[in-house]
Design an enzyme around this catalytic site. Structure first.
Site, PDB file in Angstrom:
ATOM      1  CB  THR A 186      -0.985  -0.158   1.127  1.00  0.00           C
ATOM      2  OG1 THR A 186      -1.595  -1.174   1.336  1.00  0.00           O
ATOM      3  CG2 THR A 186      -2.008   1.227   0.915  1.00  0.00           C
ATOM      4  N   GLY A 198      -1.504  -2.276   6.243  1.00  0.00           N
ATOM      5  CA  GLY A 198      -2.378  -3.393   6.327  1.00  0.00           C
ATOM      6  C   GLY A 198      -3.293  -3.078   7.448  1.00  0.00           C
TER       7      GLY A 198
END
Length: 579
Positions: free
Chosen positions: A373, A465
């Site tokens: 991410t 996460g």
């Protein structure tokens, strides 16, 4: 707390941004410049390039996002999705673009079970079955068409250039490939991109992606149709089918970016604007911060403050497990979960000196995650704001690149509750609310966030996460305690997610004394390499927080880029606002 010595605040053009401020000075209505923070300096520079061409924050967001999709394949890409939190300075309107991936109709829960009825981990995180229909390209087109000032082709030009000319492979990119090499080299399209004369990419190599540049050009010239229909769609469908998966042309062409109303609430004089479902982050932040509002955290010693923050985390993550999912498919009790009265009730269950044990311990360690991410934060000279968090889920997503596209597909299907009550790759569980269905969006932790107390405006977010939400929480608490952008980006981090019933922490987050006090209160504390004391050893560093702030009293912009990431950057540049 450990103070991080490295500072990665890159100031490309540092002009005198502050005018004389005193107690009687009026608040500035527009910033005297622009600020961008992102996970890679080439993306930050791309955003500044577009601003210099007359673009606004939304045009810059297209440039930053697409360039991150090129230079951070380990974290995000055109084959993934994300959330974009927007503030329009002219109207004051705020909204969230939901570009989360969607489930293909063929990807039913049964497809992810092995012969014994257990979750097939290889299928849920590797290859075509792990991939949802991508959302990021559609978001870029929508940003440019409905919010930007420049043509999409102009804002995508930096990403196309970087994909064509290449960039040096950095350490975590090479390290990530080494850890995923076996999966990625299953697929011919991936081997074609990542192998050179049979050898994998190595740090310092110039990494060129001509096929990805071609796909970006199709998107630039044809918008949505350039990715989701026509030549590129045929190549995507062919590649997924050859690898054993099942997508349809209708699913690709039918993808839609959803416009969501952000979650807003107040915390100690700050207006917090943050991500709404299918992100779980906004509801969790509202719960945690409104629980914590009952105490003066800044007046407490570190151990007691940490204890209370952890207890708020514990309760919010429990609610996440049972209640949250795609709002188009699930009736979420959002009004209750974000209410001050509900938070007050949860606060009453917290013992001020003793840990509350979590029910039904899973016994599973929180998996290590600090590189998947990515996030960027932007404030432009008009006061427009963008917080963008985007991902392909785990390192290099599914590992699958359909030949001829250069597009690395996500493995977001693992974010569904593929088997109820079974933890996913991040150790979080779910039930029916987050079960996969055709066209449904999987629950996410991505939490782009704005803060505004009248005198200061902040944009922040991070990868991480299931830890994204708690890292954003600690960032908000840091700003409330008076820290500046770079100090917030460098804050040490800790996390609790209800199950497993453990406080995990990165290196330097707690002194030995604080860890001992927390254990005396009944907490299990998991420190990096702490096996001698019962810990499983958390990752030594987490996340990649990117934040910008505008001090309206002094009319000063500041950027903070996470010192854990050697290629990230924050840039502040003086530029005139467009009338």
């Amino acid at each position: 707390m450990k103070i991080f010595a490295r500072s990665l605040l890159l100031v490309l053009f540092l002009a005198p941004l502050a005018w004389a401020a005193d107690g009687d000075a009026p608040l500035a209505t527009r910033p005297d410049g622009a600020a961008i923070a992102s996970g890679h300096h080439l993306a930050t520079e791309a955003g500044m390039e577009i601003l210099a061409q007359g673009g606004n924050a939304f045009d810059a967001a297209v440039a930053v996002s697409s360039t991150l999709a090129v230079v951070e394949p380990i974290s995000s890409g055109l084959g993934g999705g994300g959330f974009f939190l927007l503030h329009d300075a002219r109207t004051g309107k705020e909204l969230m673009l939901d570009a989360r991936e969607t489930a293909p109709a063929a990807a039913t829960p049964e497809q992810f079970l092995d012969r014994d009825g257990e979750l097939d981990r290889d299928r849920s995180v590797n290859g075509p079955w792990s991939a949802g229909i991508p959302g990021l390209p559609a978001a870029l087109a929508k940003l440019a068409e409905e919010h930007g000032r420049l043509p999409l082709a102009t804002s995508l030009a930096p990403a196309i250039r970087v994909a064509s000319e290449g960039f040096p492979v950095y350490a975590r990119m090479a390290r990530g490939y080494a850890s995923r090499r076996e999966v990625m080299e299953r697929y011919p399209g991936t081997r074609e991109v990542y192998l050179r004369n049979g050898k994998p990419i190595a740090e310092g190599d110039i990494f060129r992606q001509p096929e990805l540049a071609k796909t970006l050009k199709l998107l630039a010239n044809k918008g949505f149709d350039g990715f989701y229909r026509g030549q590129n769609a045929r190549l995507l469908l062919k590649g997924v089918k050859q690898a054993g998966g099942r997508w349809t042309a209708e699913e690709l062409a039918g993808y839609q970016v959803k416009v969501r109303e952000p979650i807003t609430f107040d915390y100690r004089g700050w207006k917090i604007t943050t991500a709404s479902p299918p992100s779980s982050g906004g509801i969790a932040l509202a719960s945690m911060l409104q629980i914590l509002e009952g105490w003066d955290l800044n007046a407490m010693d570190e151990a007691r403050r940490t204890h209370l923050v952890v207890e708020a985390m514990r309760r919010a993550y429990r609610d996440r497990t049972f209640f949250l999912g795609d709002p188009d498919f699930v009736d979420i009790p959002q009004r209750v979960l974000t209410s001050g009265d509900y938070a007050q009730g949860l606060r009453a269950t917290i013992h001020p000196e003793k840990a509350t044990p979590s029910d039904l311990l899973s016994g599973k360690p929180t998996p290590l995650e600090d590189e998947e991410t990515t996030h960027f934060s932007i404030i432009d000279a008009e006061g427009n704001r963008v917080g963008g968090t985007q991902t392909v889920n785990l390192l290099y997503g599914s590992g699958l690149i359909p030949a001829g596209t250069g597009v690395l597909l996500n493995n977001e299907m693992d974010d569904f509750a593929l088997k109820p009550g079974t933890p996913n790759a991040f150790g979080v569980m779910g039930y029916e609310a987050n079960a996969p269905k055709a066209g449904k969006r999987m629950l996410s932790s991505m939490t782009p966030t704005f803060m505004d107390n009248g005198q200061k405006v902040v944009v922040l977010g991070t990868p991480g996460g299931s830890r994204i939400i708690t890292m954003v929480l600690l960032g908000i608490l840091g700003y409330d305690a008076g820290l500046d952008a770079q100090q917030v980006a460098a804050l040490p981090r800790y996390h609790h997610q209800w199950l497993p019933d453990t406080i995990s922490a990165e290196s330097g987050a707690f002194s030995a004394g604080v860890a001992s006090q927390l254990r005396a209160m009944g907490h299990e504390v998991d420190l990096p390499g702490d096996s001698a004391e019962g810990g499983r050893g958390s990752s030594h560093v987490w996340g990649n927080l990117q934040t910008v702030e505008w001090d309206r009293k002094a009319n000063v912009l500041r950027g903070g880029s996470d010192p854990r990431n050697p290629v990230g950057s924050a840039a502040v540049k003086a530029m005139a606002a467009t009338p």
